[in-house]
Scaffold this motif. Structure first.
Motif, PDB file in Angstrom:
ATOM      1  N   UNK A   1      -1.719  -0.826  -7.518  1.00  0.00           N
ATOM      2  CA  UNK A   1      -2.877  -0.078  -7.038  1.00  0.00           C
ATOM      3  C   UNK A   1      -2.624   1.434  -7.061  1.00  0.00           C
ATOM      4  N   UNK A   2      -2.134   1.902  -8.149  1.00  0.00           N
ATOM      5  CA  UNK A   2      -1.853   3.330  -8.270  1.00  0.00           C
ATOM      6  C   UNK A   2      -3.139   4.078  -8.622  1.00  0.00           C
TER       7      UNK A   2
ATOM      8  N   UNK B   1       0.812  -1.218   0.000  1.00  0.00           N
ATOM      9  CA  UNK B   1       0.000   0.000   0.000  1.00  0.00           C
ATOM     10  C   UNK B   1       0.845   1.269   0.000  1.00  0.00           C
ATOM     11  N   UNK B   2       2.100   1.170   0.352  1.00  0.00           N
ATOM     12  CA  UNK B   2       2.966   2.349   0.400  1.00  0.00           C
ATOM     13  C   UNK B   2       3.926   2.454  -0.784  1.00  0.00           C
TER      14      UNK B   2
ATOM     15  N   UNK C   1       3.707   5.613  -2.905  1.00  0.00           N
ATOM     16  CA  UNK C   1       4.199   6.786  -2.172  1.00  0.00           C
ATOM     17  C   UNK C   1       5.730   6.817  -2.164  1.00  0.00           C
TER      18      UNK C   1
END
Lengths: 556, 101, 183
Positions: free
Chosen positions: C156-157, C126-127, C130
């Protein structure tokens, strides 16, 4: 109002798909609760006492009729027919099933809404003066800048894992209705001598366990530097804010421990390196966002002056409501209507699906399709012609929405408290209800005048008790609810933290205690013009303590 | 003495549930499995962990209750409110439908 | 790619190095000092050990000497030596400790660090986006879900970003702060 473009639509749709996938993986067992929790929190989903809770963002508290109607539809379809407007201008649903939340997010996306960043240690929903764009005392509408901040802070790669949550509030008037000095960053939009827009910047305000009033670190920041300067502040905080203790992790503690001068030096140094970067706002972009918030073209309605006077004469209830709940609009033919969500004895901030739909209808017909949510947990119709006030009043009255108490003692802020909240130690809502009933008579409220009571059910202070003229904090002591009272708090341009009166009161005693305080005020004020806060600031706590606990010698 | 029961929120909808004497999670506290000693409490705790592991419930906790003449009375107000629901009249009164007689 | 190796009956996920182009071999080893690093051609030293090296040793060594920085450690002492650092590994002791994102921004964005910037520690899927946008070039990954999703290039961008950042491009006519993923 801001409208999504294709970029925004695609962004929100992608996030909904992401969360849909995450919920499915949770329900199938692929994700454990520990893995899922940070993901659900990023989408505003909490687990409370009785159910999940979904907090939906209402950016700077502005809604269209269509959006409000959708909020009502969601309340009816996926919840138990109501929602709760919060002190952060958002709405919470108390009973959604986890499996339904992706569908709710789909429905919200249809009307350009979402639940992103309504929880988690990130930059939360940016709040603003609920009278933005219409208040007669405003220099400029702060919402275009709140919108720029909203966009810039959405899924920010550097600032999604801050030491703790981070709240920004913006106001555009000298009289602060957005409580900016209680926020991590408070921005006061103003003009310099050359007539250019910029901000006074405040940092380090906050409530919770250690309430602090924000410090002004810059008197005038040019508008074009908004994102670079905010980045500098949040970066210094991200790097140096405490992560060892969640109660010491807010930027207010960093300001306190580092000292405002040294922290300002660090922020300014960081900013010097960022000032000329891609974050500098071109005037063309500021103008383009401002275009979305252009004031509506309001037809001249001078007939309202006479009509209003006549209607007030004919209907005392209407007259009282106008005097209390309608404030001046920039256009003298119009007024700003506060819809009280504080019926006498009711639940502060709650609205039923029907009420939401009614407000949507009224906004479309009578308020240029605009609604605001105030941090005081009321709704606002920003552009109502004086000529239409009576019609609007009649419609509101029919659905219990015409309580004439804006700013009075029964216009109480209360967090959900132990009736819903997993963090609470005591109930807030029943205390608010009993106070409201005690003081509910119209004449009595009018006699008491402006008085802000704010109630929190735990030290996290979602009910803003520290800055209530009278604040009430519920704690748990030996399995019983106990309520501490603070006096003299305020969250306007002269923000102060209330002082604790002394020992707390049981649930049975607390309303009597409030009454003693109010009676003491009535007995010592110089005139009706001296409101509670002014009187308290003049005389201090002593007379109130004596009324509560007896003469000092005995209380000591 | 205080006795313990096991409570949690159901994964799918967050509903408050109690662990029944029959090993099933139930929506009321009646028929709940009661631990009167440490050994039984440890068994309940294990049942809670297992149910969380099996993704049936979240936030499973043992709570202290008193047996008051056959009625189970949680010692903490928080748990009493989890049984009763919000102590306020929270569901909006609906306006009678126009067609209602 | 094997996702885990069996040791003492427990699954220990294998450490994998990932960059925008996919998984890659990692020439570096971590060591407390050059002395204990043997003759490894590429070594990552803790910040204090790295700073303790003589400038000449760093410049003339025939091995690559990278540096590991914990979130509580300041990168300031590195800033005037960046041309002699082939790799900086910034640590994420837990996914929610976000300090290393700001350091990545400062190193890559402000100081134009040309070497490899690596994320190490609790790197979860999930990171990942980022991290890439903050300026990380490579990620050291052990989490099985992250490994699986990275193998499938499933990041998942979002289709657009609201901030400038690396690996993104400005689009004509858009607001100055907006970007789309670089092709």
């Amino acid at each position: 109002m801001y409208r999504y473009d294709e970029f925004d639509h695609a962004f929100v749709a992608a996030r909904v798909e992401q969360f849909k996938d995450q919920v499915e993986r949770r329900l199938s067992g692929e994700l454990t609760e520990d893995q899922f929790k940070p993901l659900r929190l990023m989408n505003g989903v909490y687990l409370q006492l009785h159910a999940y809770m979904l907090r939906v963002a209402v950016p700077y508290g502005t809604l269209s009729g269509r959006q409000m109607r959708k909020l009502g539809h969601i309340a009816r379809t996926y919840d138990r027919g109501y929602g709760h407007f919060t002190t952060r201008q958002n709405i919470q649903y108390n009973w959604p099933a986890l499996a339904d939340i992706p569908k709710i997010l789909d429905e919200l996306a249809e009307v350009e809404m979402h639940a992103m960043q309504t929880s988690g240690n990130c930059i939360r929903n940016v709040t603003a003066d609920h009278f933005s764009g219409v208040a007669a005392d405003e220099v400029a509408d702060p919402r275009p800048f709140a919108e720029i901040l909203r966009q810039w802070s959405s899924l920010h790669p550097e600032f999604s894992y801050l030491p703790r949550k981070f709240k920004i509030a913006v106001t555009g008037a000298e009289h602060d209705r957005a409580a900016i000095q209680t926020h991590d960053i408070g921005l006061h939009l103003k003009k310099n001598e050359a007539g250019e827009l910029g901000f006074a910047v405040y940092v380090g305000g906050g409530q919770g366990r250690t309430p602090m009033v924000a410090k002004k670190i810059r008197d005038f920041l040019p508008a074009e530097d908004l994102l670079s300067y905010t980045t500098a502040i949040v970066r210094v905080y991200n790097l140096h804010g405490r992560r060892d203790n969640k109660y010491k992790a807010r930027i207010k503690i960093l300001v306190h421990e580092t000292g405002v001068e040294e922290l300002t030096r660090q922020i300014e140094a960081e900013w010097q390196a960022l000032k000329e970067s891609d974050l500098k706002l071109p005037q063309g972009d500021i103008d383009a966002i401002m275009t979305y918030f252009r004031p509506p073209v309001l037809p001249e309605r001078p007939e309202g002056w006479g009509a209003l006077a006549a209607a007030k004469k004919a209907d005392a209830g209407f007259a009282a409501w106008v005097d209390q709940n309608v404030t001046p609009h920039k256009n003298p033919d119009y007024g700003v209507v506060t819809i009280s969500l504080k019926p006498i004895g009711g639940i502060p901030g709650d609205a039923s699906a029907e009420q939401m739909e009614l407000v949507a209808d009224i906004a479309e017909k009578y308020s240029q399709d605009e609604i605001r949510v105030s941090h005081e947990q009321n709704l606002v119709l920003p552009h109502v012609a004086l000529a239409d006030l009576h019609a609007v009043y009649e419609l509101l009255l029919a659905d219990g929405l015409a309580t004439a108490n804006a700013g009075l003692i029964t216009d109480i802020i209360a967090c959900p408290g132990l009736d819903y909240c997993a963090l609470a130690n005591a109930r807030s809502i029943p205390v608010a209800q009993r106070i409201s009933e005690r003081f509910g008579a119209a004449e009595r409220q009018a006699e008491i005048g402006e008085l802000k009571i704010k109630i929190s059910g735990c030290i996290n202070a979602c009910g803003h008790h520290h800055v209530g003229h009278i604040g009430i904090l519920g704690v748990e002591k030996k399995g019983e609810e106990l309520y501490q009272i603070t006096l003299g708090g305020s969250a306007d341009e002269i923000t102060t933290v209330g002082e604790i009166t002394g020992r707390g009161f049981s649930s049975e005693e607390v309303v009597d205690a409030i009454e003693k305080i109010v009676d003491t005020y009535l007995g010592l004020r110089t005139s009706k013009e001296e409101n509670f806060l002014a009187a308290y600031r003049r005389v201090g706590a002593a007379p109130f303590k004596e009324a509560l606990y007896g003469p000092v010698s005995r209380a000591a | 003495m205080t006795i313990k029961v096991l409570t949690a929120n159901r994964l799918t909808d967050g509903e408050v549930v109690w662990y029944g004497a029959d090993g099933q999670w139930r929506e009321t506290i009646e028929g709940v499995s009661i631990a009167r000693d440490q050994e039984a409490a440890a068994e309940l705790e294990a049942a809670g962990k297992a149910a969380m592991g099996a993704n049936l419930v979240v936030d499973a906790n043992l709570i202290d209750v008193e047996d008051r003449g056959g009625e189970l009375y949680p010692l903490r107000l928080r748990e009493r409110i989890r049984i009763s629901g919000p102590t306020i009249d929270f569901e909006p009164r609906r306006k009678p439908a126009a067609s209602a007689a | 790619m094997s996702e885990a190796t069996e040791q003492n009956g427990k699954h220990f996920p294998e450490k994998q190095l990932w960059g925008r182009e996919g998984f890659r071999d990692d020439p570096y080893i971590e060591a407390e000092s050059l002395e204990v690093a043997g003759d490894a051609p590429a070594v990552i030293l803790p910040l204090a050990a790295w700073l303790g090296l003589d400038d000449d040793v760093r410049r003339t060594s025939n091995r690559r000497i990278g540096v590991f920085v914990a979130p509580g450690e300041s990168i300031d002492p590195l800033l005037d030596k960046l041309d002699t650092v082939p790799l900086i590994a910034l640590q994420f002791p837990a996914f929610n400790d976000g300090r290393s994102y700001s350091k990545a921004e400062i190193l890559k964005g402000r100081h134009g660090f040309k070497g490899e910037l690596r994320a190490v520690g609790d790197v979860l899927v999930d990171q990942v986006v980022f991290m890439l946008r903050a300026g990380f070039d490579t990620l050291e990954v052990t989490n099985p879900v992250a490994l699986k999703r990275l193998s499938a290039s499933d990041l998942r961008d979002t289709p657009g970003y609201y901030q400038p950042g690396r690996g993104s491009a400005k689009t004509a006519g858009g607001f100055s702060w907006r970007r789309t993923p670089a092709a």
